[in-house]
Design a protein around this motif. Structure first.
Motif, mmCIF file in Angstrom:
data_model
loop_
_atom_site.group_PDB
_atom_site.id
_atom_site.type_symbol
_atom_site.label_atom_id
_atom_site.label_comp_id
_atom_site.label_asym_id
_atom_site.label_seq_id
_atom_site.Cartn_x
_atom_site.Cartn_y
_atom_site.Cartn_z
ATOM 1 N N PHE A 187 39.043 34.395 36.814
ATOM 2 C CA PHE A 187 39.287 35.240 38.023
ATOM 3 C C PHE A 187 39.240 35.972 37.591
ATOM 4 C CE2 PHE A 187 41.977 30.836 39.176
ATOM 5 C CZ PHE A 187 41.307 30.692 40.610
ATOM 6 N N PHE A 188 39.509 36.532 36.383
ATOM 7 C CA PHE A 188 39.467 38.133 36.075
ATOM 8 C C PHE A 188 38.669 38.396 36.203
ATOM 9 C CE2 PHE A 188 38.430 41.575 32.888
ATOM 10 C CZ PHE A 188 39.763 42.725 33.475
ATOM 11 N N PHE A 189 37.303 38.587 35.847
ATOM 12 C CA PHE A 189 35.581 38.079 35.721
ATOM 13 C C PHE A 189 34.649 38.434 37.111
ATOM 14 C CE2 PHE A 189 35.124 38.485 30.995
ATOM 15 C CZ PHE A 189 34.416 39.520 31.049
ATOM 16 N N ALA A 190 35.648 37.043 38.209
ATOM 17 C CA ALA A 190 35.032 37.034 39.272
ATOM 18 C C ALA A 190 35.740 38.138 40.643
ATOM 19 C CB ALA A 190 35.851 35.408 39.896
ATOM 20 N N LEU A 191 36.697 38.288 40.027
ATOM 21 C CA LEU A 191 37.400 39.531 40.902
ATOM 22 C C LEU A 191 37.252 41.029 40.946
ATOM 23 C CD1 LEU A 191 41.226 38.238 40.717
ATOM 24 C CD2 LEU A 191 39.363 38.313 42.913
ATOM 25 N N GLY A 192 36.633 41.116 39.612
ATOM 26 C CA GLY A 192 35.921 42.430 38.868
ATOM 27 C C GLY A 192 34.858 42.742 39.436
ATOM 28 N N GLY A 193 33.766 41.227 38.791
ATOM 29 C CA GLY A 193 32.251 41.288 39.478
ATOM 30 C C GLY A 193 32.375 41.846 40.873
ATOM 31 N N GLY A 194 33.024 40.917 42.271
ATOM 32 C CA GLY A 194 33.123 40.979 43.060
ATOM 33 C C GLY A 194 33.569 42.997 43.674
ATOM 34 N N GLU A 195 34.086 43.355 43.355
ATOM 35 C CA GLU A 195 35.308 44.600 42.937
ATOM 36 C C GLU A 195 33.973 45.141 42.660
ATOM 37 O OE1 GLU A 195 38.659 47.593 43.036
ATOM 38 O OE2 GLU A 195 39.196 45.448 42.272
ATOM 39 N N CYS A 196 33.089 44.847 41.879
ATOM 40 C CA CYS A 196 32.031 46.248 41.940
ATOM 41 C C CYS A 196 31.139 46.211 42.853
ATOM 42 C CB CYS A 196 31.249 46.096 40.504
ATOM 43 S SG CYS A 196 32.004 45.991 38.977
ATOM 44 N N LEU A 213 29.836 33.490 41.177
ATOM 45 C CA LEU A 213 29.019 33.604 39.662
ATOM 46 C C LEU A 213 28.852 33.463 38.260
ATOM 47 C CD1 LEU A 213 25.697 32.501 42.481
ATOM 48 C CD2 LEU A 213 27.189 30.610 41.332
ATOM 49 N N ASN A 214 28.429 34.840 38.590
ATOM 50 C CA ASN A 214 29.031 35.938 36.755
ATOM 51 C C ASN A 214 29.688 35.560 36.275
ATOM 52 O OD1 ASN A 214 28.517 37.926 35.202
ATOM 53 N ND2 ASN A 214 30.694 38.726 36.076
ATOM 54 N N SER A 215 31.197 34.961 36.654
ATOM 55 C CA SER A 215 32.168 34.637 36.158
ATOM 56 C C SER A 215 32.100 33.186 35.585
ATOM 57 C CB SER A 215 33.566 34.951 36.848
ATOM 58 O OG SER A 215 34.705 33.906 36.390
ATOM 59 N N LEU A 216 31.605 32.342 36.222
ATOM 60 C CA LEU A 216 31.552 30.592 35.288
ATOM 61 C C LEU A 216 30.338 31.031 34.865
ATOM 62 C CD1 LEU A 216 32.281 27.937 36.644
ATOM 63 C CD2 LEU A 216 30.189 27.990 37.843
ATOM 64 N N PHE A 217 29.552 31.426 34.742
ATOM 65 C CA PHE A 217 29.045 31.768 33.137
ATOM 66 C C PHE A 217 29.702 32.535 31.743
ATOM 67 C CE2 PHE A 217 26.037 34.518 31.190
ATOM 68 C CZ PHE A 217 25.291 33.034 30.233
ATOM 69 N N ASN A 218 30.305 33.541 32.267
ATOM 70 C CA ASN A 218 31.030 33.800 31.078
ATOM 71 C C ASN A 218 32.352 33.231 30.738
ATOM 72 O OD1 ASN A 218 29.542 36.452 30.742
ATOM 73 N ND2 ASN A 218 29.644 36.470 32.984
ATOM 74 N N THR A 219 32.666 32.470 31.714
ATOM 75 C CA THR A 219 33.721 31.568 31.312
ATOM 76 C C THR A 219 33.275 31.034 30.360
ATOM 77 O OG1 THR A 219 35.442 32.356 33.139
ATOM 78 C CG2 THR A 219 35.978 30.949 32.281
ATOM 79 N N ILE A 220 32.711 29.771 31.203
ATOM 80 C CA ILE A 220 31.769 28.796 30.131
ATOM 81 C C ILE A 220 31.410 28.866 28.707
ATOM 82 C CG2 ILE A 220 30.263 26.962 30.444
ATOM 83 C CD1 ILE A 220 30.190 26.564 33.670
#
Length: 311
Positions: free
Chosen positions: A102-111, A153-160
């Motif tokens: 969620f941190f990466f999904a929301l952070g990337g989305g905000e960018c 999508l970016n967060s899914l890759f990084n989290t896995i």
């Protein structure tokens, strides 16, 4: 026995500045910031959804920004406060992975969203006659979907990829939430190759959007300088400068944390930068972007008057 085995797979969040003497004052202050950020963003979302005069591309994108900020600050602060006041520091591997996602999904989305918002301002100021044609409701919806979908999508890759590494030895995370660089330090394997991949991803989600934002505002400034109306020039410069302040507060810490060698900054510095990025920026966004605008203040007064009449 099962409970003990489950505990052995948990991580332990050491929290925010664990050696600080008056840490309770800092945590209480952060909770106050959280309440202000949550309230400000929630009010802004409700005003934009309820008031038809705010159903414009700029405010629709702002409502998505507020929704992202509200979710982003809620991803980290409540867990940090619960751990501090309960005295429990453990977090399961699944919960840690969920927090990273969620941190990466929301952070990337905000960018991505901040980039698209700068384009919206560019069209509004530099090409006002075609603004309603270019920024139609369909395009606005597509922008929002790109922001949410790209971040996810970016967060899914990084989290896995982050959570697939084996973790051995200490499971103490020197942070107040499961931040990816802090978690990777616990891995038994060499993560340098993956960290290089992360740097490349940051070019796409941080440097490229930042470059586009700066280019948009550079063109806006050039257009503003040629305006005949002093009032219009002043208003445009005020809006752009406040937007750039938010952009610098958001992108600056992210670039230092994810795009510079870890030897260049300490754990304490990482925590300070993360606080700016994930706690203070979500509080400032509604104040800088909207709650000082005449349109939003007018909608707020209208809503308060309506409630007063009904009561």
């Amino acid at each position: 026995m099962d409970g003990k085995n489950e505990t052995l797979t948990d991580f332990f969040l050491l929290g925010l500045f664990p050696e600080l003497q008056y840490i309770s004052i800092l945590i209480t202050s952060i909770l106050l910031v959280y309440i202000i950020a949550f309230t400000g963003n929630a009010i802004l979302i409700l005003l934009i959804w309820v008031d038809s005069h705010l159903h414009t591309p700029m405010y629709i994108l702002l409502s998505h920004l507020s929704l992202i900020d509200l979710a982003l600050i809620s991803t980290t602060v409540p867990k940090m406060a619960i751990n501090f006041f309960s005295g429990k520091k453990n977090i399961s591997k699944v919960a840690c992975g969920t927090q990273i996602f969620f941190f990466f999904a929301l952070g990337g989305g905000e960018c991505l969203l901040l980039t698209l918002m700068s384009y919206d301002r560019y069209v509004a100021i530099c090409n006002p006659l075609r603004y309603t044609v270019i920024m139609n409701p369909r395009v606005c919806l597509q922008m929002a979907l790109v922001s949410w979908g790209g971040g996810a999508l970016n967060s899914l890759f990084n989290t896995i990829y982050t959570m697939h590494f084996p973790f051995c030895g200490s499971r103490e995370i020197h942070h107040f939430f499961c931040e990816m660089p802090a978690v990777l330090k616990l891995s038994c394997e060499d993560t340098s190759l993956y960290e290089m991949v992360v740097s490349v991803i940051c070019i796409v989600f941080v440097l490229l959007p930042l470059g586009l934002i700066m280019a948009s505002y550079m063109l806006i400034f050039l257009t503003v300088l040629h305006m005949n109306s002093p009032e219009g020039r002043r208003k445009a410069l005020a809006v752009c400068s406040s937007h750039l302040a938010v952009v610098s507060l958001y992108y600056g810490p992210a670039m230092i944390i994810y795009m510079t060698p870890h030897s260049f900054h300490t754990l304490e510095q990482d925590e300070i930068l993360s606080m700016i990025n994930t706690i203070f920026t979500p509080m400032l966004n509604p104040l800088i972007y909207s709650l000082r605008n005449k349109e939003v203040l007018g909608a707020l007064r209208k809503a308060m008057n309506r409630r007063f009449i009904l009561s």
